[in-house]
Design an enzyme around this catalytic site. Structure first.
Site, mmCIF file in Angstrom:
data_model
loop_
_atom_site.group_PDB
_atom_site.id
_atom_site.type_symbol
_atom_site.label_atom_id
_atom_site.label_comp_id
_atom_site.label_asym_id
_atom_site.label_seq_id
_atom_site.Cartn_x
_atom_site.Cartn_y
_atom_site.Cartn_z
ATOM 1 N N GLU A 373 0.837 -1.046 -0.022
ATOM 2 C CA GLU A 373 0.233 -0.016 0.093
ATOM 3 C C GLU A 373 0.844 1.219 -0.002
ATOM 4 O O GLU A 373 0.491 2.337 0.458
ATOM 5 C CB GLU A 373 -0.886 0.017 1.205
ATOM 6 C CG GLU A 373 -2.112 -0.849 1.093
ATOM 7 C CD GLU A 373 -3.064 -1.101 2.182
ATOM 8 O OE1 GLU A 373 -2.908 -0.047 3.174
ATOM 9 O OE2 GLU A 373 -4.241 -1.303 1.979
ATOM 10 N N GLU A 459 -6.779 -7.724 -0.849
ATOM 11 C CA GLU A 459 -7.334 -7.482 0.730
ATOM 12 C C GLU A 459 -8.758 -6.833 0.457
ATOM 13 O O GLU A 459 -9.082 -6.274 -0.422
ATOM 14 C CB GLU A 459 -6.803 -6.510 1.455
ATOM 15 C CG GLU A 459 -5.183 -6.896 2.051
ATOM 16 C CD GLU A 459 -4.531 -6.036 2.786
ATOM 17 O OE1 GLU A 459 -5.085 -5.169 3.575
ATOM 18 O OE2 GLU A 459 -3.195 -5.627 2.818
HETATM 19 C C1 GAL Z 1 -5.003 -2.692 4.677
HETATM 20 C C2 GAL Z 1 -3.492 -3.019 5.152
HETATM 21 C C3 GAL Z 1 -3.402 -4.204 6.242
HETATM 22 C C4 GAL Z 1 -4.529 -4.110 7.436
HETATM 23 C C5 GAL Z 1 -5.826 -3.806 6.830
HETATM 24 C C6 GAL Z 1 -6.819 -3.580 7.608
HETATM 25 O O1 GAL Z 1 -4.939 -1.401 4.339
HETATM 26 O O2 GAL Z 1 -2.916 -3.454 4.097
HETATM 27 O O3 GAL Z 1 -2.192 -4.551 6.822
HETATM 28 O O4 GAL Z 1 -3.949 -2.863 7.837
HETATM 29 O O5 GAL Z 1 -5.676 -2.484 5.988
HETATM 30 O O6 GAL Z 1 -8.291 -3.717 6.793
#
Ligand code: GAL
Length: 747
Positions: A373, A459
């Protein structure tokens, strides 16, 4: 040639002074793996481990060492490690996730020699992932195994095996050998390379003096796949008795614009992200515990891929993924932040160290070569991509981002898509104002590209809807829905290779994140690897009902946990053809999966609403609450049923010990889950109590001996010595349940 595990005999001392490298310390005797500071389950202070620590032990110089070399192999240490032997600095390794192996021979004297290791848990901005904020803890300690390896002069430290024409009738193995630093090829002599099939039969062999060699083709190849994870072994033997061995698989993996293909067949990726941490002991879990997580992902959750967010995880974990057929997306350390030139140089080194350590694992199908990210940095990311491609031209690269329209320098556009739930954000924070609830964006919207490119969702959910295992049913129902909706959307869009949810299990984190208690409750499992209802979203998609019927109603079966009361709408996560619902003595009702709502899922859930019940069956406040039975039907037969009692009472403390995975190890960190259950074996989600743990035999508790029941489950890792029998007895402090005893048999 010998390899010896340096498990015990270590002395641990907080702090560090240069003079300690020449003086035996009197600190605390400990065994590895070890966490420098044990944290409480929640509300732990992350600054408590952000300092230096010293580990020390003696190494006996073998009297017959002759010209042989002694190398200390560290599988990983957090972080910024310096190693001395008898006061001489022999190595420095900054990264906390990759191995290093100083040669200590030149400084040895007869008898005992002092090995001193300084680690530094501070968040040093020169080392990824540090310098910004990070949503996880990195802990500190010698948290992986350490080995003492004896080698005759002239040895191979690594070898890469690549397979030409993996889908052909006779794939060709090509090897490239890496010598230990400072070794010269001439000293190595002849190398005998042998490939063995999964059954041990020799299927290809050659001798060579070159470091780059092509072996004879492998006839009748047994490909590596998810159902048949066939592993071959390559052995490189030298005349001086040294040898190098590695496993590999014959398979083809490719992300295309229309999805991911394994051995030529389209496979929809369904995965979760995994952190390698656990309560109290942080990262300090041995190989058995690491392997167990892979089994949980594949056999309990029914997944086909794991992303090692956000760093290279242990070799034991990856080995197990190879063995059971679980795909892996592995990535370099980092979280949103790109530091200065020193940081970037370290990050490039991390790319090389990760790939060199792991290039022979058939389970790995993608290298993550961006800091998770982080913003675009084309100059830097061109370098990470070029390096990855030059080291391993057989695998594609990805780089996880959260910004749309970012420059695609990788082979696969890998995106964290948190659009579901965005409708609750203030307009200026939405990716598109006024957008209705949307599970996933399209590839075109995210990439901004008109041409089709390989695309993977890496994610979703996570912080958009944190949910605790002890949260009420309504919140859990929404949690379940969100996971169902994203999976359905991913299955329904052929441009999406698949989706990897955030995340496997809850994890401890910094104060900037989480629920104020330093836990991100983002898992589909609790930190103790106990399933929340959302875990069954995955399990219900991952198995053929005839092999493993799944039937998990998202309810605790009580009248008064939801607003107004009742258990509807009731989502039943199942792979069955239909379910029957029996309430008290009412005549049973049959329900079909919600195919209209979830048209793309392989196994849509059954959803029962109040309206589905006969008006006479509608349950209201003041009615008596009754028992229930839900059955799962496959091919006209009841294959599975769940019973519920109207008056649950604490009845049994169940002990669940997973069978041993890795028989050959010197010790096994075994996961035991103690579950408080009612008369019919259902978990009592709101039973808050403490368990006191008592061990007898050849084992010890990792972490504290009193642990809380969280959502009715208390999980612990117990360290069992090889060949030893042990028992662990758990007693509720209130005495509300009978004690439970878990028997750990020798492997
Ligand atoms: C994303 C990140 C993860 C975690 C997640 C929580 O932005 O890559 O490490 O923090 O959010 O939803």
């Amino acid at each position: 040639m010998t390899d010896r595990l340096l498990r015990d005999g270590w002395i641990f001392e907080p702090g560090f002074e240069e003079s300690w490298t020449q003086t035996p310390l009197r600190g605390t005797p400990i065994a590895l793996p070890h966490t420098a500071v044990e944290l409480p389950w929640n509300y732990g202070d992350e600054t408590s481990y952000q300092r230096t620590f010293t580990y020390q032990r003696t190494i006996e110089m073998p009297p017959d060492l002759g010209d042989d070399r002694l190398i200390v192999h560290f599988e990983g240490a957090m972080a910024n490690t310096h190693v001395w032997i008898n006061g001489h600095l022999v190595t420095h390794h900054a990264d906390g996730y990759t191995p290093f192996e100083p040669d200590i021979t030149d400084y040895l004297t007869a008898g005992a020699n002092l090995l001193t290791v300084r680690i530094d848990g501070t968040e040093n901005p020169a080392i990824p992932p540090f310098g910004g904020r990070i949503d996880y803890l990195t802990y500190a300690g010698l948290y992986r195994d350490v080995w003492l390896n004896r080698r005759a002069p002239g040895w191979i430290s690594n070898a890469k095996i690549e397979i030409d024409d993996p889908m052909g009738e006779a794939p060709i193995p090509r090897i490239s050998v890496r010598l230990h630093e400072g070794e010269d090829a001439a000293a190595i002599g002849t190398i005998t390379a042998t490939v063995r099939a999964p059954d041990g039969a020799i299927v290809s062999t050659t001798t060579c003096t070159d470091l780059e060699t092509v072996l004879p083709p492998i006839r009748d190849p047994q490909r590596w796949s998810l159902d048949a994870p066939n592993l071959y072994t390559l052995t490189l033997s030298l005349e001086n008795g040294n040898a190098f061995e590695t496993r590999f698989g014959i398979r083809q993996a490719a992300f295309e614009a229309d999805g991911f293909y394994l051995n030529g067949e389209r496979l929809q990726i369904v995965g979760l992200n995994r952190h390698q941490s656990f309560a109290h002991i942080g990262y300090a879990l041995g190989p058995e515990a690491q392997a167990r997580d892979a089994d949980i992902l594949k056999y309990e959750l029914g997944l086909n891929l794991v992303r090692t967010s956000h760093y290279p995880q242990s070799v034991a974990f990856l080995d197990r993924c190879d063995e059971i057929g679980l795909l892996v997306f592995e990535e370099i350390p980092g979280w949103q932040h790109i530091g200065d030139d020193t940081f970037k140089a370290q990050s490039l080194k991390n790319v090389a160290d990760m790939i060199r350590r792991d290039w022979n694992h058939p389970s790995i199908i993608l290298w993550g070569v961006r800091i998770n990210e982080s913003p675009d940095d084309d100059v830097f990311y061109k370098q990470t991509n070029a390096l990855a491609r030059s080291l391993d031209p057989t695998r594609q690269t990805g780089g996880v981002r959260c910004i749309p329209d970012s420059t695609l320098l990788e082979d696969v556009y890998t995106m964290n898509d948190f659009v579901l739930g965005e409708e609750h954000l203030p307009g200026f924070l939405q990716s598109q104002q006024g957008r209705p609830r949307t599970p996933l964006r399209t590839r075109e919207e995210v990439t901004g590209l008109t041409e089709p490119v390989p695309y993977l969702v890496t994610e979703y959910n996570g912080h958009m809807y944190p949910t605790k295992i002890f949260d009420g049913e309504e919140r859990q129902e929404e949690h379940v829905r969100r996971h169902l909706e994203v999976l359905d959307a991913a299955f329904g869009d052929p441009a999406i290779s698949g989706s990897i949810g955030w995340c496997m299990a809850d994890y401890n984190t910094h104060a900037d994140f989480g629920s104020g208690d330093r836990i991100c409750y983002h898992g589909v499992m609790s930190m103790g690897r106990a399933p929340k209802f959302a875990a069954h979203v995955y399990a219900s998609q991952g198995f053929d009902p005839r092999e493993k019927p799944v039937l998990e109603p998202a309810t605790h079966w009580s009248f008064g946990d939801r607003k107004v009361g009742g258990i509807f709408p009731l989502i039943i996560l199942t792979n069955c053809d239909a379910v029957t619902f029996h309430y008290g003595d009412d005549s049973p009702l049959t329900f079909e999966p919600a195919r209209k709502q979830f048209p793309n899922l392989p196994y849509p859930p059954v959803i029962i609403t109040d309206e589905d019940l006969n008006p006479v069956d509608r349950i209201a406040w003041g009615d008596s609450w009754r028992d229930g039975v839900i059955c799962g039907i496959v091919d006209g037969e009841v294959l599975i049923e769940r019973r519920y009692v109207a008056n649950p009472l604490p009845t049994v403390l169940e002990a669940n010990i997973a069978p041993l995975i890795r028989n050959g190890d010197a010790y096994h960190d075994r996961l035991i889950r103690f579950t408080a259950c009612d008369q019919v074996g259902n978990r009592l989600p709101y039973l808050m109590d403490q368990l006191s743990l008592h061990v007898s035999g050849g084992a010890s508790i990792n972490g504290p001996k009193t642990i809380p029941l969280i959502g009715g489950v208390a999980s612990v890792y117990v360290r069992q010595m090889a060949g030893a029998e042990a028992t662990v007895t758990a007693i509720t402090l209130s005495g509300i349940l009978p004690a439970a005893t878990a028997s750990l048999h020798a492997g």
